[in-house]
Scaffold this motif. Structure first.
Motif, mmCIF file in Angstrom:
data_model
loop_
_atom_site.group_PDB
_atom_site.id
_atom_site.type_symbol
_atom_site.label_atom_id
_atom_site.label_comp_id
_atom_site.label_asym_id
_atom_site.label_seq_id
_atom_site.Cartn_x
_atom_site.Cartn_y
_atom_site.Cartn_z
ATOM 1 N N ASN A 43 0.873 -1.006 0.117
ATOM 2 C CA ASN A 43 0.038 -0.025 -0.047
ATOM 3 C C ASN A 43 0.981 1.168 -0.108
ATOM 4 O OD1 ASN A 43 -2.384 -1.364 -0.024
ATOM 5 N ND2 ASN A 43 -2.977 -1.197 2.037
ATOM 6 N N MET A 47 0.844 4.013 -2.860
ATOM 7 C CA MET A 47 0.726 5.433 -2.532
ATOM 8 C C MET A 47 1.933 6.327 -3.071
ATOM 9 S SD MET A 47 -1.302 4.925 1.005
ATOM 10 C CE MET A 47 -1.636 6.696 1.377
ATOM 11 N N ALA A 62 -1.286 9.315 6.460
ATOM 12 C CA ALA A 62 -2.587 9.306 5.660
ATOM 13 C C ALA A 62 -3.358 7.823 5.761
ATOM 14 C CB ALA A 62 -2.316 9.700 4.185
ATOM 15 N N MET A 63 -2.719 6.759 5.926
ATOM 16 C CA MET A 63 -3.137 5.627 6.244
ATOM 17 C C MET A 63 -3.894 5.498 7.542
ATOM 18 S SD MET A 63 -0.677 2.902 4.374
ATOM 19 C CE MET A 63 -1.625 1.396 5.087
ATOM 20 N N ASP A 65 -4.925 8.199 9.202
ATOM 21 C CA ASP A 65 -5.891 9.024 9.070
ATOM 22 C C ASP A 65 -7.347 8.391 8.510
ATOM 23 O OD1 ASP A 65 -4.531 11.205 10.492
ATOM 24 O OD2 ASP A 65 -3.977 12.007 8.625
ATOM 25 N N ARG A 66 -7.079 7.585 7.435
ATOM 26 C CA ARG A 66 -8.145 7.019 6.737
ATOM 27 C C ARG A 66 -8.753 5.944 7.795
ATOM 28 N NH1 ARG A 66 -6.292 5.223 1.324
ATOM 29 N NH2 ARG A 66 -4.857 4.568 2.419
ATOM 30 N N THR A 67 -7.911 4.964 8.470
ATOM 31 C CA THR A 67 -8.411 4.340 9.466
ATOM 32 C C THR A 67 -8.936 4.720 10.781
ATOM 33 O OG1 THR A 67 -6.562 2.680 9.040
ATOM 34 C CG2 THR A 67 -7.566 2.378 10.876
ATOM 35 N N ASP A 68 -8.493 5.997 11.245
ATOM 36 C CA ASP A 68 -9.272 6.469 12.125
ATOM 37 C C ASP A 68 -10.767 7.000 11.705
ATOM 38 O OD1 ASP A 68 -9.101 8.088 14.826
ATOM 39 O OD2 ASP A 68 -8.998 9.881 13.682
ATOM 40 N N THR A 69 -10.663 7.589 10.826
ATOM 41 C CA THR A 69 -12.292 7.902 10.255
ATOM 42 C C THR A 69 -13.092 6.534 9.996
ATOM 43 O OG1 THR A 69 -11.950 7.578 7.837
ATOM 44 C CG2 THR A 69 -11.144 9.704 8.786
ATOM 45 N N HIS A 70 -12.633 5.614 9.970
ATOM 46 C CA HIS A 70 -13.669 4.252 10.179
ATOM 47 C C HIS A 70 -13.853 3.733 11.498
ATOM 48 C CE1 HIS A 70 -13.749 4.353 5.888
ATOM 49 N NE2 HIS A 70 -12.565 4.178 5.737
ATOM 50 N N THR A 88 -4.080 0.191 11.700
ATOM 51 C CA THR A 88 -3.384 0.288 10.459
ATOM 52 C C THR A 88 -2.134 -0.618 10.032
ATOM 53 O OG1 THR A 88 -3.919 2.625 10.592
ATOM 54 C CG2 THR A 88 -1.977 2.001 8.842
ATOM 55 N N PRO A 93 -7.021 -1.999 6.158
ATOM 56 C CA PRO A 93 -8.209 -1.960 5.359
ATOM 57 C C PRO A 93 -7.716 -2.894 4.045
ATOM 58 C CG PRO A 93 -7.974 0.380 5.760
ATOM 59 C CD PRO A 93 -6.621 -0.482 6.511
#
Length: 120
Positions: A43, A47, A62-63, A65-70, A88, A93
């Motif tokens: 990944n 990226m 950034a990975m 942060d993306r996990t944090d939003t889920h 993460t 994901p």
């Protein structure tokens, strides 16, 4: 990776008998290990190709942060951010999909090799 599949196949209990089944289970286990261990580096590399100016550390951020939003909103503050980092790295994901793809291709390829070996 074929050596890993062969090693895991040799370590299987005697109850799993038959060369085809032992080959499939050994290939499945090796594929799962390879896919899981390569998921985050894969990944990050993908990226990096999309954002060559970004550092790997910022891409990992950034990975996270993306996990944090889920994540659900229950863990507060620092606990939530630490949980996002752990998830993460430990269970990122789409790791299940990647494991299924790589393990499945290992089972198919090693099964074909086992089938064609006597013919060659």
């Amino acid at each position: 990776l074929n050596q890993a599949a062969d090693h895991l196949q040799a370590q299987l209990p005697a109850g799993i008998s038959g060369p085809q089944l032992r080959n499939a289970v050994g290939s499945l286990l090796a594929g799962l290990a390879a896919a899981y261990l390569s998921h985050v580096p894969h990944n990050l590399s993908a990226m990096k190709l999309l954002s060559p100016e970004s550092s790997y550390l910022s891409l990992l951020g950034a990975m996270v942060d993306r996990t944090d939003t889920h994540l659900c909103r229950l863990p507060p503050g620092k606990l939530r951010s630490r949980l996002a980092v752990v998830l993460t790295v430990v269970w990122p994901p789409a790791v299940g999909l990647r494991c299924a793809q790589i393990a499945g291709s290992f089972v198919i390829l090693n099964g074909l090799i086992l089938f064609l070996d006597p013919l060659l």
